[in-house]
Write a protein that holds these residues in place. Sequence first.
Motif, short mmCIF file in Angstrom:
data_model
loop_
_atom_site.label_atom_id
_atom_site.label_comp_id
_atom_site.label_asym_id
_atom_site.label_seq_id
_atom_site.Cartn_x
_atom_site.Cartn_y
_atom_site.Cartn_z
N ALA A 92 37.77 -25.53 16.54
CA ALA A 92 38.71 -24.42 16.75
C ALA A 92 38.12 -23.46 17.77
CB ALA A 92 38.99 -23.71 15.42
N ASP A 93 37.45 -24.04 18.76
CA ASP A 93 36.81 -23.22 19.79
C ASP A 93 37.67 -23.23 21.05
OD1 ASP A 93 34.57 -21.57 20.49
OD2 ASP A 93 33.98 -23.12 21.91
N ASP B 259 45.95 -23.34 19.31
CA ASP B 259 45.18 -23.47 18.08
C ASP B 259 45.12 -22.15 17.33
OD1 ASP B 259 44.87 -26.04 18.82
OD2 ASP B 259 42.79 -25.87 19.47
N ARG B 260 45.02 -21.07 18.09
CA ARG B 260 45.04 -19.76 17.44
C ARG B 260 46.35 -19.59 16.68
NH1 ARG B 260 47.49 -15.48 18.84
NH2 ARG B 260 47.62 -15.79 21.08
N LEU C 263 46.28 -21.75 13.55
CA LEU C 263 45.35 -21.22 12.54
C LEU C 263 45.91 -19.95 11.90
CD1 LEU C 263 41.95 -21.60 14.42
CD2 LEU C 263 42.67 -22.89 12.40
N CYS D 18 35.13 -21.97 14.65
CA CYS D 18 36.19 -21.13 15.24
C CYS D 18 35.57 -20.03 16.07
CB CYS D 18 37.04 -20.52 14.13
SG CYS D 18 38.44 -19.60 14.75
N TYR E 194 38.66 -14.89 17.62
CA TYR E 194 39.89 -15.08 16.85
C TYR E 194 39.72 -14.47 15.45
CZ TYR E 194 41.88 -18.42 20.23
OH TYR E 194 42.41 -19.01 21.34
N ILE F 122 33.37 -21.85 7.38
CA ILE F 122 33.69 -21.49 8.75
C ILE F 122 32.42 -21.11 9.48
CG2 ILE F 122 34.94 -19.83 10.20
CD1 ILE F 122 36.89 -19.55 7.82
N VAL G 53 42.06 -28.52 15.94
CA VAL G 53 42.96 -27.85 15.01
C VAL G 53 44.31 -28.56 14.93
CG1 VAL G 53 44.31 -25.73 14.70
CG2 VAL G 53 41.89 -25.59 15.30
#
Lengths: 305, 617
Positions: free
Chosen positions: B215-216, B225-226, B229, B256, B260, B295, B343
């Motif tokens: 999730a980078d 992806d943001r 999520l 992540c 974010y 996480i 993600v």
Amino acid sequence: MSTVALTINGQEVTVPKGTRLLDAATGAGFFIPTFCHDENSPNYGGCRICVVEVKGARNLVASCCAEAMNGMVVETESPAVVEARKTILELMLANHPVDCLTCDKAGDCRLQDYAFRYDVKAPALGGERKDYEFDDSNPYINRDMNKCILCAKCVRTCQEAEDRGVISLAYRGFRTKVAPALDASLAESACVSCSRCVSVCPVGALTYKSLSGKTRTWEVEKEEVTCTWCEAGCQFDLLRKNGKAVGVVAKSPGNGRPLCLKGRLGLELKYNDEPMTPMLKKGDEYVEVSWAEALGLDELVEKLK
Amino acid sequence: MGNLKEIRSSIEEQYKKRMDRPRIVVGLGTCGIAAGGNKVMDAINAEVEKLGLDVDVDFTSCIGMCYAEPVVEMGLPGQASVIYGGVYPDNVSKLIESHLVNKTPVTDMAEIQVTGGAAAYEGIPVMEKSPYYEKQVRSVTSRLGRTNPESIEDYIATGGYAGLEKALSMERQEIVDEVKKSGLRGRGGGGFPTGTKWQFVYDAVGDKKYIVCNADEGDPGAFMDRSVLEGDPHAVMEGMMIAGYAIGADEGVIYCRAEYPLAIRRLNLAIEVAEEMGILGENIMGSGFNFRIRIKAGAGAFVCGEETALLNSIEGKRGMPRVRPPFPAHKGLWQKPTCLNNVETFANIPFIVRNGGDWYASMGTEKSKGSKVFCLTGKINNTGLAEVPMGITLREVVFNIAGGISDGKQFKAVQSGGPSGGCLPAEQLDLPIDYDSLISGGAMMGSGGLVVMDETTCMVDVAKFFLNFTQLESCGKCTPCREGTKRLLEILERICEGKGVPEDIDTLERLAKTIKTSALCALGQTAPNPVLTTLRYFRDEYEAHINDKRCPAGLCSALLTYSIVEDKCVGCGVCIKACPVGAIAGEKKSAHTIDASKCVKCGACVPKCKFDAIVQA
């Protein structure tokens, strides 16, 4: 032991399974340049100078990491390979002082050797060059980060020895450099002056202060000597110029051979006709000490008296 | 919780009841909050209290219409829900009074309506027929903007964790087979077949295996992806849990980016609640399957989106790529077999398991199945998030969904795939969006950012922008990327400053080739793409900069000249005052002139002239 058969430059080669392409090719008598490859910490794959062409592969392959596979068809000096190597050397030289005339490492420098081999002349690519301050803060090791090609061999060898790990890569992109914690000078760091880093540096970025400006690499004869301070038995080279001992330098550290300052100093005293002045770090500063203190023999000397 | 089935029906019933009450839902994704969503929420709560209305006020995530934020949905029992755009504290009372009290929607503020089987209002586009959504599908984004992302009940009531339930009753290999059948390919950009990857990890021998979610998301202009999520955190977790069960892992890590914070907060909350309900943790739903998720917040390096650099970063090392092979499937996190997906890939899994691989494979093209979420940004009318079936053309996305170019300007290029991608010109607009077509065009799918550029964009400048990005974000490990991108950037800077020489184009191409073929990781190998595609499609712009010292888009300030058209100038003196360096001179009521040797090309004079007498060339 199972083996694999492959073709390198048109020649059938059979090697044990698990052999790296680099070793398979050099074993068969072919030349492959390397900067970052270190037998003691393999599979780094950073400098990319060892790339070769493998038939069917999308890109060139770093031979220091890739394993030889059955049926592989490898070219170590194809036009694509040579073009890539030349460009990589050009990129390195574009960010390097190219001051071979006065460099202590001249004659024993891989960058110089490969530039000669691949006919890469002074930088064709202009632009910004790194411009770091010369770090001669440590009494034994000179660090010129402007000459560093970031192969990170020094970082890896420093991290391999217990309780060291003094230097690391810092920053990103073009600003990437090898640095002690907080990008301090070597003298301010926890460096123990073991010289492992100097022994693995393929260019003139890390050199011995005691030899600076004294000899050209081709003037010296080397004699291997083994340190007897402890059971590790680290190996050193005794350097002679015109028959006169001028210094002792560390050979690459091996498994269980950590290298240390005491070992090198002891050999200096033993072999060198004009040994360097021993310095030890006391508090935050390096100060001149007696040989007895440098070698930890104070007590013994006292008793002998 | 022993059996989710037992409580699912009661959760569904409660959800249905809530949906059948008067309700106001505020979009509180990062985009909504940035547009002032929280203030709108406060104003709504105050207004509802003031009027003493019996109304539920809730929030949701971004529905995708970022251009319309702040977005608020209003619904009455038995009626379609209306989604309003541009809602601010000062028009909240008007909306509430009209829609909820007088039961008359405010059509001029309404973006779309969601009928859900109820009768539609007149004069408001129905979501599925609206220009923005007509060509979209809502699969992996189906809950975005529709449910409360912080409510596990909303998730369960809309089919959540049914995929996990089903998976737990399946043979592990069966699940892998179903993912293979779906044809799903990695949504992070590489496009590697997900089922094949899972099979590798399934087959890998090891006492411990890991699931890692990438999730980078770091491409400029990408926020798929943001959005997922923030809008559907449980779906990502459910996908990871299904993967964990299938390949035999009991631990998952979500890497992540720390930028974010809302996504991380909602994920943490989701983990906590799922653990409380026995959906996550030991002996999940009494199946004997254990799975934990934690996480790891990234520290902001773009390269950590590269899978091996990401693994190094989780291990506490410097974020630098490792040599592959070995691939993470064999030696991943802590050298253990690791299933690493992004993600969106994980978020697709619950849908695939629930509906079957064949259902998913029915969408898309022969080699690129399913749907893909894109972020539409740049010089377009509708900036936002869009999920489209694979195979849709760039033209449909840019001109139908995104509503075409803003300010009536001409389309010039669309940039796909972020810094690793390329710029495609107008003649490539009919290219279908799928992994292979985009690569053949010189770009790549990437994670899904689409940046649209108009005629005022200089393509050399665009290449310069991306090279500046990759140069700063290069990890510094390998020579071609670290040193090569720097030289590419310097040449591009020179060209934009009017100091380019004809050989520069050859040097760019030569350097690009070496970087592409010999860099260590995908970041380096693809870094020259912005240069190569702009050279391929917009070579004339490079030549104009180099040979004619001219920027066709009129953007590179060093190449611009300003002059005053004598016939148009009335000698009012306004430009003289506007010029910060005193380069303009002239008597009152007679034509002024610009001294080119003094002019700094700031352009400040141009908009000040009411007579369009100053021209830029």
